[in-house]
Design a protein around this motif. Sequence first.
Motif, PDB file in Angstrom:
ATOM      1  N   THR A 124      -0.832  -0.657  -5.699  1.00  0.00           N
ATOM      2  CA  THR A 124      -1.352  -1.232  -4.481  1.00  0.00           C
ATOM      3  C   THR A 124      -1.787  -2.880  -4.877  1.00  0.00           C
ATOM      4  O   THR A 124      -2.727  -3.095  -5.863  1.00  0.00           O
ATOM      5  N   GLU A 168       0.117   7.852  -1.963  1.00  0.00           N
ATOM      6  CA  GLU A 168      -0.474   8.314  -3.297  1.00  0.00           C
ATOM      7  C   GLU A 168       0.519   9.231  -4.071  1.00  0.00           C
ATOM      8  O   GLU A 168       1.527   9.633  -3.503  1.00  0.00           O
ATOM      9  N   GLY A 169       0.644   8.985  -5.182  1.00  0.00           N
ATOM     10  CA  GLY A 169       1.511   9.890  -6.148  1.00  0.00           C
ATOM     11  C   GLY A 169       2.871   9.526  -6.220  1.00  0.00           C
ATOM     12  O   GLY A 169       3.555  10.095  -7.135  1.00  0.00           O
ATOM     13  N   GLN A 197       0.924  -1.159   0.050  1.00  0.00           N
ATOM     14  CA  GLN A 197       0.212  -0.182   0.036  1.00  0.00           C
ATOM     15  C   GLN A 197       0.908   1.191   0.005  1.00  0.00           C
ATOM     16  O   GLN A 197       1.082   1.650   1.113  1.00  0.00           O
TER      17      GLN A 197
END
Length: 767
Positions: A605, A599-600, A596
Motif C-alpha cells: 500500500t 490483505e494477503g 490499497q
Amino acid sequence: MKIAEPQSNRSLLTRQLNTDLVIVGGGLAGVCAAITAARAGIEVVLIQDRPVLGGNASSEVRLWILGATSHMGNNNRWAREGGVIDEILIENLYRNPEGNPLILDTILLEKVVEEPKVTLLLNTAAFEVTKKDADTIESIRAFCSQNSTMYEVHAPLFCDASGDGIIGFMAGAAFRMGAESKDEFGEGFAPEKEYGELLGHSLYFYTKDTGKPVRSVPPSYALDDITQIPRWRSFNARQHGCQLWWIEYGGRMDTIHQTEEIKWELWKVVYGVWNHIKNSGEFPEAETLTLEWVGQIPGKRESRRFEGDTMMIQQDVIEQRLHDDAVSFGGWAVDLHPADGVFSELSGCTQWHSKGVYQIPYRSMYSRNIGNLFLAGRIISASHVAFGSTRVMATCAHNGQAVGMAAAHCRKLNVLPHELIDAKHIRRLQRDLLRTGHHIPHVDIVDEDDLAASAKVTASTVLRLDELAPSTETVTLESARAMLIPVSAGKIPKIGFQALSKAEADLRVELRTCSRAESFTPDVLLAEATVPVATHDPTEWTEIDFEVELDSDRYVMVCFMPNPDVTLKLSNQRLTGVLSLSQSGNKKVSKRSIQQPPEGIGIDTFEFWLPERRPDGKNLAMKFDPPLNAFEPKNVSFGPQRPTSSANAWVADADDSSPWIELCWDEPKQIERVIVALDTDFDHALESVLMGHPESEIPFCASTVRILDESNRVLAERKNNHQTICDFRVEPIQSVKLRIELEGSAAGLPVSVFRVQVFGADAELVK
C-alpha cells in the motif's frame, strides 16, 4: 521466354545461410537484439513472418510502446528504458510526434537495414528445426511466400523472439501455459489452484473525420447486440486505437492454435461497436466520421512462457529483489486481465504496482534445456503473475538488447548462453550494456577501459541551485504538491517557498524520502513542520529548517499537504534532475491516488506522487540555503546515465552562453572513441502512437556537441542532435585533454551531461 516441361514434382528454390545468431521474431525484442548483436560485431539473420517490423507496435496492430514509465502514472521516476529502444523512441518523437504508426514502421525498418551485419528476411515464417543433438539446435527452415524461397539457416546460437515461442516449442524447450498456483512460488496474487486461462488478444480500429456525412453499413458478421458487452456504455465517438485496449478476447481458448477464431470474434465486436457508434443515434458527433482502419491481425498478450535457469516471480517484481546477473529492468504494474476479456463483468484489468523499478536477471533469458537457445520478448522465464509486468513491449525490447549483447559475448568467448553466468563474464556483459546507454538499476560497473574515470574534470560553470525563481502563476493545494530534489549527504538545506492564503491558515509541510534505494515512493517521513500562511504579500519567502542529516546522497521530497485555501507560487525554470509532483492518480494505470490492495496478496500500500506532462508540471518556486550542489562536473565520469540516488549529471549555470566540460590527464592518452550521454528526459513516457506529444525534441537535450583536443582542434562534431547518446569515432590521437562544447538546449534551460566515456584502441568489446 521460359518454358518448363512437365515434371513429377519440383523443389523450391532454397538458399543456405550461415551466421552467428539467428533471431526468429521481428517484434521490438527481436529488433533490439538484432541491432545490438550486429553493433557488437557478430553476423545476424533476423526472420520475421510479417511484412513490417515491430510486432504489436507495428502499423498492423498499433499498440503504443510502454514499459517502466507506465504512462507516467506510477512512482517510477526517470524510468524510460535507455539503449536501443530509447534511440528508437527518441527518433520516433523527432520524426513523428503525432504518433503515426506508418512512420514508426519506417523507423524500425531503417534501424535494422542500416546495420550491415544484419540479414533481414521479411514475410518469412520459420517452420522446422533441425537439431545436432537433444540439447542443441543446428538449423532452422523458413519459407517466404513473397519470393517463393526456402531458407535453411545454420548458426551456433538461436534466439526465439517470436511471441508464441515457435522455435523453442519445436526444439523441445521446457515451457508453461496458464497460471501457477499460489503454493508453487508463494505468490500472494496467484490463484489458489493453477488454471489454464490466459490474457486474450486485442484488435483495434481507427476513425477519421471527413468533414461531411458518412453512411455506415455493417458487414453481416458484425455483433448484432452490443449489450452483450457489459461495458458497452463506455464506447464513444472520441476513443479509438489502443485507447480501447480492453476490446480483448480469447483468454479461455488456445491463444496459439485458435488465433484465427479469436480474430473473427474480435472483428465481430469491432464492427458491432462501430455500428453502434454510427447508427444508434446516441453519437451525433459521429455523423462525419468514417472507419479508416481495422486491424487485420490481433495483438497477442499471452501464450507460452519458457523456463530458464531462474524464473521471475511476483516477489522479484514487488519486493524489487536484486540479482547478481541483472541485465535489464521492468516497472510496469503486475497487470492481469479477466479471461472473458471484453465480455467479462469484471474490470478490464487489475494492476498492482511496485514501489519502483525491478531488476531482470540474465538467467531468465535462455532455455534451461536447449543449450544454444536465447529467449526474448514475452516468452522469457517468468511466472504468470510476474509475466503480468514483464510482458510489455519496452521491457521486452530492453531485454532483447541484453540478449543481443550476450550473444555477441558468447560468440567471442566461444561459450553457450548458460556459461556466461560466471561472475567475470556477467560483469563484462553488464559493462558493455551500460556503455550503450542501457540502464540496469543498482549496477554500476567500474569500467577499466574508460579513460574518463581517471581524468580530472572541469567545466565552464556549475549550477549551484539556490532558487527556482517565482513566476506569476500559482497552484492551489486542492491536493498535495511536492518538489523532488537531489540533496547531498549532510544537513538538508533550509527550504523557502512563497504561499498565499484566502484566510489565515496553517500549512503542513513534510520532508519525505523512499525506504528503497534508487526509488521514489515517499513512504518515509523524515520531518514535518506546520507554518502559518498569511493573506498579505505573496512575494515574501517562508523558510523551513527541517534540521535533518542524511548519511548519503539521495532524493528527498518536500511535500506541501492539501489545503484548498492556500496557493503556492510556481516557477518557469526547468532543469535536469528536478521534478514537480502531485499526490494524484492516473486513470490509465490506477483507479485511485493511493494503491490499497486486499490483505494477503503480497502487494504494498502506498501513495502515487505523479508529474504532469509538459507544458504543464511546472516546478514550485523554491529557495535552498545553502544551494543544492548535486550538479558537479565530476558526475560525468562515473555512475548511472540518469537520476537515481542523485542527479548524476553535470549542469551548467543557466547564464552560461558557451558551456563546455573538460577532461584532463597527467599524461597523453590514446583516444579513438568518445561517447557523450545527454538528457532526453527519461521521465517522459514517449508513447509511440496515438497520444501525440507537445514537442518533437526534448528541451533538455543539447543540439550541438563538439569534441576538441588539447590544441583546440575539432575532432568531431554533431549538429542538429536530438538523441541521448552521441557516439563519436575519431581519428586516433594522443592528447592530455579533451574539451566537449555544447549548444542548443531550449531557451532558459541549462545545458547538462550525464556521462562522458573515452576509449582507446585497446578497449575490449567496445562496439
